[in-house]
Design a protein around this motif. Structure first.
Motif, PDB file in Angstrom:
ATOM      1  N   PRO A  96       0.816  -1.236   0.000  1.00 44.84           N
ATOM      2  CA  PRO A  96       0.000   0.000   0.000  1.00 44.84           C
ATOM      3  C   PRO A  96       0.843   1.276   0.000  1.00 44.84           C
ATOM      4  CG  PRO A  96      -0.877  -1.598   1.548  1.00 44.84           C
ATOM      5  CD  PRO A  96       0.439  -2.126   1.122  1.00 44.84           C
ATOM      6  N   HIS A 138       1.074   4.074  -3.094  1.00 42.77           N
ATOM      7  CA  HIS A 138       0.839   5.513  -2.914  1.00 42.77           C
ATOM      8  C   HIS A 138       1.955   6.336  -3.572  1.00 42.77           C
ATOM      9  CE1 HIS A 138      -0.241   9.310  -1.109  1.00 42.77           C
ATOM     10  NE2 HIS A 138       0.987   9.410  -0.606  1.00 42.77           N
ATOM     11  N   SER A 178       1.735   6.093  -7.349  1.00 42.20           N
ATOM     12  CA  SER A 178       0.603   6.837  -7.921  1.00 42.20           C
ATOM     13  C   SER A 178       0.948   8.318  -8.086  1.00 42.20           C
ATOM     14  CB  SER A 178      -0.640   6.673  -7.045  1.00 42.20           C
ATOM     15  OG  SER A 178      -0.495   7.392  -5.819  1.00 42.20           O
ATOM     16  N   VAL A 208      -4.193  -3.522  -5.664  1.00 45.63           N
ATOM     17  CA  VAL A 208      -4.247  -2.451  -4.657  1.00 45.63           C
ATOM     18  C   VAL A 208      -4.535  -1.112  -5.322  1.00 45.63           C
ATOM     19  CG1 VAL A 208      -2.879  -1.150  -2.980  1.00 45.63           C
ATOM     20  CG2 VAL A 208      -2.744  -3.655  -3.035  1.00 45.63           C
ATOM     21  N   GLN A 243      -8.260  -0.897  -6.525  1.00 41.82           N
ATOM     22  CA  GLN A 243      -9.176  -0.721  -5.390  1.00 41.82           C
ATOM     23  C   GLN A 243      -9.128   0.706  -4.862  1.00 41.82           C
ATOM     24  OE1 GLN A 243      -7.938  -3.731  -2.625  1.00 41.82           O
ATOM     25  NE2 GLN A 243      -8.652  -5.433  -3.914  1.00 41.82           N
ATOM     26  N   GLU A 244      -7.922   1.225  -4.694  1.00 45.33           N
ATOM     27  CA  GLU A 244      -7.780   2.583  -4.174  1.00 45.33           C
ATOM     28  C   GLU A 244      -8.344   3.595  -5.167  1.00 45.33           C
ATOM     29  OE1 GLU A 244      -6.962   5.327  -1.291  1.00 45.33           O
ATOM     30  OE2 GLU A 244      -6.833   3.128  -1.173  1.00 45.33           O
ATOM     31  N   VAL A 247     -12.151   3.670  -4.866  1.00 39.21           N
ATOM     32  CA  VAL A 247     -12.566   4.414  -3.659  1.00 39.21           C
ATOM     33  C   VAL A 247     -12.494   5.914  -3.914  1.00 39.21           C
ATOM     34  CG1 VAL A 247     -11.957   4.940  -1.269  1.00 39.21           C
ATOM     35  CG2 VAL A 247     -11.925   2.563  -2.078  1.00 39.21           C
ATOM     36  N   TYR A 288      -3.563   6.378  -9.357  1.00 39.10           N
ATOM     37  CA  TYR A 288      -3.703   4.950  -9.051  1.00 39.10           C
ATOM     38  C   TYR A 288      -4.116   4.158 -10.284  1.00 39.10           C
ATOM     39  CZ  TYR A 288      -3.090   5.517  -4.028  1.00 39.10           C
ATOM     40  OH  TYR A 288      -2.553   5.767  -2.787  1.00 39.10           O
TER      41      TYR A 288
END
Length: 675
Positions: A469, A473, A476, A504, A507-508, A511, A524
């Motif tokens: 994760p 980040h 991204s 990951v 999914q991010e 969201v 992302y």
């Protein structure tokens, strides 16, 4: 006939003289075989008569010219001169035809010069085993037991007597005297020759050497300056084979010192050219190769803008010493000035491999612009090589990685720019030295504000510890700034980790889309696209995100890639993709292309297409666009295309204007079949 009659007599009076005379008779009638036999009998007689031997040697020498044996001709005439110079002169003037005398003198001059240049030792040695006249070898070898100079002097004296105005013969005579150690006599003879022609470079150069040899440095230097002003530095080339080693060294040292003095005190173009001339003298005196002089001369040529000539000097050094650091770096800088990037980088890296401690200060001494170009080219080369290396898994890497590490360290020492530290970190990661890479990033970047490129490298290292994760980040953020850079870094990550990153990131992104944080979601989704190798699923999501951000052209590119990869997708998915593409084309005012996409969707599955149109842009707006494009085709008399567009438009909505246009199409095309 007279000679034959006398030779046939019982009393053998003047036998050798008659043979020699008959030999010349045969020679003048071009019967060389008979002439040679008579001359040989005279030379090989048990009790030879000197004057007759001289005539026979001169005659045989002429025959050997016609046979191409010029060296043996010279030996014959040297032997004749040693026996009796005056008789040799008389024989040539009396027995050698005038039209053959010029060729004879030219041959003797050339062969005498070659003897002084010491190019005949091997031939002379073979003469002992192959010469038909052992007497000649024995006589000549004992006459000149250690050197040819005395014989050449006799030969040159003969040539001077034959033609007192011939300069080449006087120079040959002086050269022979020099090699015999008679420096003063050689000097006087050259002065006489110079008085007749004060601008003759070969004479001036020889006089300069003799003055230097006698310790008269100023006089010698003045004579060399005259040669330089005349511009004939090449005149030293044949002379150097005549000079003794100690005198050549003296000439080399003097000229080298003079060049350094000029370059230290003066910097004008004329001064640099004069220094080049002195350096050329020194190089010639050294036998064509003097590393220090070639390096200095190459630098001088570079300052004068004669860059290709400078490369020639550097090449001469590297031919002898391929690892010469100064020559490699010097040639690299010349290529830099010529904007030949590949060659410049190759030479500089080769020099760095040999001795980086000498090359880096040389680079730092360059002007700011040139130094910047060096670092730019080295970095480009390094990044390109590293990209190819990490993208190709099967190639051997050790040698390349050592070279890249050297380049990276060099760049940091030249300029402590962040991109140089980043490149150094990349090389460490490629080498598998993760702790060293992490320590370097922390040391360089921990005091400054967060650097996206440095953070992305830390993310690569974090992935090694399964911290997905946090890595996602950082990636991204880099994805929004430099997609290509992120693609490069992903080469350091194995396939399994990339799959995990894809999940990951997707999914991010989902969201963030629900939270309408489209900018962050874009990073992302870009990461998901890259790690999935351009999966249509994530291209669609990124296109939707870009649409929200009103970056329609970028969204269009993604949808084009999606449609190009239509293969195993469901019919519903393909229809929706064409509708999405059509909607984006409308947003960028490419209405005709948009209509084509919607027609494609309607043709595939009308109900799905109509449902998608309802979600955007809506039936009313789209039918107006269809009417506009159909009307345009009607006006351009493309009736079939106009009919087709109208027909599909009416499937979307029973628009009144479209119905009217269809009626007009029927009337206009009543004379032909539209269907």
């Amino acid at each position: 006939d007279i000679c034959d009659h006398l030779l046939a007599a019982e009393q053998k009076t003047y036998y050798n003289t008659l043979l020699a005379l008959r030999g010349f008779c045969f020679l003048h009638t071009h019967d060389y075989q008979q002439a040679l036999q008579d001359f040989q009998k005279v030379i090989e007689h048990d009790s030879p008569h000197p004057n007759s031997c001289i005539k026979a040697l001169c005659g045989r020498g002429l025959i050997r010219i016609s046979g191409g044996s010029h060296y043996l001709t010279a030996l014959d005439y040297i032997t004749a001169c040693q026996l009796k110079l005056e008789e040799t002169i008389f024989t040539i003037k009396s027995y050698v035809p005038w039209n053959q005398r010029g060729l004879l003198m030219k041959v003797l001059q050339e062969e005498g010069q070659k003897m002084l240049q010491k190019k005949r030792e091997a031939l002379l040695l073979s003469l002992a085993f192959s010469c038909v006249s052992f007497f000649l070898f024995f006589f000549f070898f004992f006459l000149f037991p250690s050197r040819d100079a005395p014989g050449v002097y006799q030969l040159a004296s003969l040539l001077v007597e034959l033609d007192t105005s011939d300069e080449a013969s006087r120079i040959l005579c002086a050269d022979a005297l020099y090699q015999m150690g008679c420096v003063e006599e050689a000097h006087k003879l050259l002065l006489v020759a110079l008085s007749r022609n004060p601008q003759r470079s070969p004479i001036l150069a020889r006089l300069a050497l003799l003055q230097l040899k006698k310790g008269f440095m100023y006089d010698g230097n003045q004579l060399l300056k005259k040669v330089i002003r005349i511009g004939d530095t090449s005149c030293l080339l044949p002379i150097m084979d005549i000079f003794k080693d100690e005198d050549r060294n003296l000439m080399q040292t003097h000229c080298h010192f003079r060049a350094l003095t000029i370059l230290r005190d003066k910097q004008e173009e004329a001064d640099i050219k004069e220094a080049i001339a002195y350096l050329s003298f020194a190089i010639i005196a050294a036998g064509g190769y003097a590393e220090d002089c070639l390096l200095i001369r190459a630098g001088c040529y570079g300052r004068l803008g004669q860059k290709k000539t400078a490369i020639f000097d550097f090449n001469a050094i590297l031919k002898e010493d391929p690892r010469n650091v100064q020559a490699l770096s010097g040639r690299g800088f010349i290529y830099l000035a010529l904007k030949q990037q590949k060659e410049a980088v190759q030479d500089l890296i080769s020099a760095l491999k040999v001795e980086a401690g000498a090359v880096i200060p040389a680079i730092l001494s360059l002007k700011h612009e040139a130094r910047g170009l060096v670092t730019q080219w080295l970095l480009q080369h390094g990044r390109t090589a590293l990209t190819e290396l990490v993208a190709t898994k099967d190639l051997p890497k050790e040698e390349t990685l050592r070279e890249l590490l050297l380049v990276a360290k060099t760049l940091i020492k030249i300029c402590k720019d962040s991109q140089h530290h980043i490149f150094y970190t990349d090389v460490l990661i490629a080498k598998g030295e993760y702790e060293e890479a992490r320590d370097h990033l922390w040391e360089v970047f921990h005091h400054s504000s967060a650097d996206d490129f440095a953070s992305a490298r830390l993310a690569v290292l974090q992935l090694k510890k399964r911290n997905v994760p946090v890595a996602a980040h950082s990636f991204s953020i880099l994805a929004k700034r430099d997609e290509r850079e992120l693609g490069f870094l992903l080469n350091f990550i194995d396939a399994k980790q990339q799959q995990h990153l894809t999940q990951v990131a997707a999914q991010e992104g989902n969201v963030l889309m629900r939270e309408h944080r489209y900018e962050k979601a874009l990073g992302y989704y870009t990461l998901a696209v890259l790690t999935s190798r351009g999966s249509p699923r994530y291209l669609r999501r990124r296109a939707a995100c870009l649409t929200h951000l009103k970056k329609y052209h970028r969204a269009l590119k993604d949808m084009e890639k999606v449609i190009q990869r239509h293969g195993h997708n469901s019919l519903k998915t393909r229809v929706e993709d064409h509708c999405s593409q059509g909607h984006l084309l409308l947003l960028v005012a490419e209405e005709e292309a948009a209509v084509q996409q919607y027609m494609e969707a309607l043709q595939l599955e009308e109900s799905v297409a109509l449902h998608s149109i309802m979600n955007g842009p809506g039936r009313e707006i789209l039918t107006k666009t269809f009417h506009k494009i159909a009307q345009y085709n009607f006006e351009m008399q493309r009736y079939e295309e106009a009919w087709k567009i109208t027909d599909y438009g009416l499937k979307i909505d029973k628009n009144t204007e479209l119905k009217k246009l269809k009626m007009r199409l029927k009337r206009e095309a009543s004379s032909c079949s539209i269907h």
